[in-house]
Design a protein around this motif. Sequence first.
Motif, mmCIF file in Angstrom:
data_model
loop_
_atom_site.group_PDB
_atom_site.id
_atom_site.type_symbol
_atom_site.label_atom_id
_atom_site.label_comp_id
_atom_site.label_asym_id
_atom_site.label_seq_id
_atom_site.Cartn_x
_atom_site.Cartn_y
_atom_site.Cartn_z
ATOM 1 N N LEU A 1 -1.752 -76.024 38.530
ATOM 2 C CA LEU A 1 -1.656 -77.405 37.444
ATOM 3 C C LEU A 1 -0.766 -77.264 36.493
ATOM 4 O O LEU A 1 -1.084 -76.230 35.615
ATOM 5 N N ALA A 2 0.102 -78.151 36.349
ATOM 6 C CA ALA A 2 1.126 -78.195 35.223
ATOM 7 C C ALA A 2 0.597 -79.549 34.499
ATOM 8 O O ALA A 2 0.457 -80.483 34.854
ATOM 9 N N ILE A 3 0.459 -79.292 32.899
ATOM 10 C CA ILE A 3 0.200 -80.419 32.139
ATOM 11 C C ILE A 3 1.241 -80.739 31.127
ATOM 12 O O ILE A 3 1.596 -79.746 30.300
ATOM 13 N N GLU A 4 1.638 -81.911 31.202
ATOM 14 C CA GLU A 4 2.790 -82.268 30.219
ATOM 15 C C GLU A 4 2.134 -83.161 29.123
ATOM 16 O O GLU A 4 1.775 -84.126 29.055
ATOM 17 N N LYS B 1 -0.657 -79.700 41.273
ATOM 18 C CA LYS B 1 -1.008 -80.902 40.507
ATOM 19 C C LYS B 1 -0.300 -80.902 39.359
ATOM 20 O O LYS B 1 -0.073 -79.948 38.854
ATOM 21 N N VAL B 2 0.303 -82.246 38.942
ATOM 22 C CA VAL B 2 0.896 -82.136 37.585
ATOM 23 C C VAL B 2 0.114 -83.380 36.881
ATOM 24 O O VAL B 2 0.058 -84.530 37.576
ATOM 25 N N GLY C 1 -10.493 -70.192 37.945
ATOM 26 C CA GLY C 1 -9.691 -69.274 38.945
ATOM 27 C C GLY C 1 -8.181 -69.744 39.151
ATOM 28 O O GLY C 1 -7.618 -69.211 39.697
ATOM 29 N N GLN C 2 -7.872 -70.719 38.411
ATOM 30 C CA GLN C 2 -6.661 -71.507 38.743
ATOM 31 C C GLN C 2 -5.700 -70.912 37.621
ATOM 32 O O GLN C 2 -6.082 -70.937 36.316
ATOM 33 N N ASP C 3 -4.356 -71.000 37.946
ATOM 34 C CA ASP C 3 -3.381 -70.863 37.073
ATOM 35 C C ASP C 3 -2.824 -72.175 36.530
ATOM 36 O O ASP C 3 -2.550 -73.284 37.297
ATOM 37 N N VAL C 4 -2.664 -72.404 34.984
ATOM 38 C CA VAL C 4 -2.377 -73.496 34.642
ATOM 39 C C VAL C 4 -1.325 -73.441 33.379
ATOM 40 O O VAL C 4 -1.303 -72.349 32.551
ATOM 41 N N ALA C 5 -0.157 -74.254 33.542
ATOM 42 C CA ALA C 5 0.836 -74.230 32.636
ATOM 43 C C ALA C 5 0.687 -75.518 31.660
ATOM 44 O O ALA C 5 0.581 -76.617 32.291
#
Length: 371
Positions: free
Chosen positions: A264-267, A287-288, A193-197
Amino acid sequence: MTTSKTRVRQGNTNEERAIPSTMRAAVLFGPQDIRVVEKPVPDPGYGEVLVRVAMCGTCGTDLKIYDGHFPQTPPFGEFTPGHEWTGTVVAIGESVDELAVGDRVCIEAHHGCGRCDNCLVGRYTACLNYGDRSKGHRATGMTTDGGFAEYVVHNVSSLYKLPECVSYEDAVLITTAGTGLYGLDAVGGYVAGQDVAIFGPGPVGLMTVEACEQLGANQVILVGTRDRRLEMGRRLGADHTINARERDPVEAIMELTQDAGVDLAIECSGASIAPQQCLEVTKRGGKVLFVAFYKEVISLDLSTAVRGDITMYTTRGEGGNNVKRAVSLAAQGRLHGADLVTHEFPLEGIAEAFHVMKERIGDPIKVVVVP
């Protein structure tokens, strides 16, 4: 020409299995000087397993090792890199009963010492005895000999039996998938259910895209600069892709989230500008996660994180028993590593494989070496 000797190890048959005395292995003799030579086939010690390598993947860490810029590798002239390998068990050491000769396996690159504070709580990729073999630590292809060879030894606790439905091409990406899953585990493990980049459509980023889609993320947004990789991301489950050469990713992500930002952003890219962009697209209280390595010191406006009450995480490698989870997801048909394998080279072509990867010749995604 290799000679052979017969070694007998307990396995799933009673027959004797001939294992060569020597093997072909790629050895690093200096920066960008890698040669295939004859080396002794290693004997598995207590708790160890000897594996005949089916294939070994290459990644950005291998390029750093190849260039001579990675800490705690063994000396030039004797060290064999390669930490994304898969293959078949051919011999087992004393005490090993979890695997048998003939089993196909994939790996975790890191085997912690098992005795430091971090290992005792499951953080073995951050082992406090990293690189100290006398304490039991082993990072295959990084601090000990790895899989750019015909045979390799690894600790049984860092090996996983492959289900019949999982191919070697899938298995060579299992460690990569475990890296993304470990990061997701560290940030809470619940993205439904979350948006993730996700920034960076390399193998880690692409496997993380697929994992987030399978774990029920609402929107999975992938940012990159190469159309082929972005298209692969769409195939693996990305709802939206953004080419950062064509559009500002911060602007695009804020538009897709109605100016709220992502949960959540994932680098995963390692690009110097990406960490700041991750902060700017993350919603208040979000969160990152950083899993990439960087070529230089990164500038980051921490006030952005403080004002937004953003929590930042880092993870290294494939810890937390997440390779086991990746094997399970692959067996269920939820992770497809083979889709990422675009180039294959024989062991004697390993220098060319590194060149293709480094110069992006033919737009490679995952380059593998087959002994």
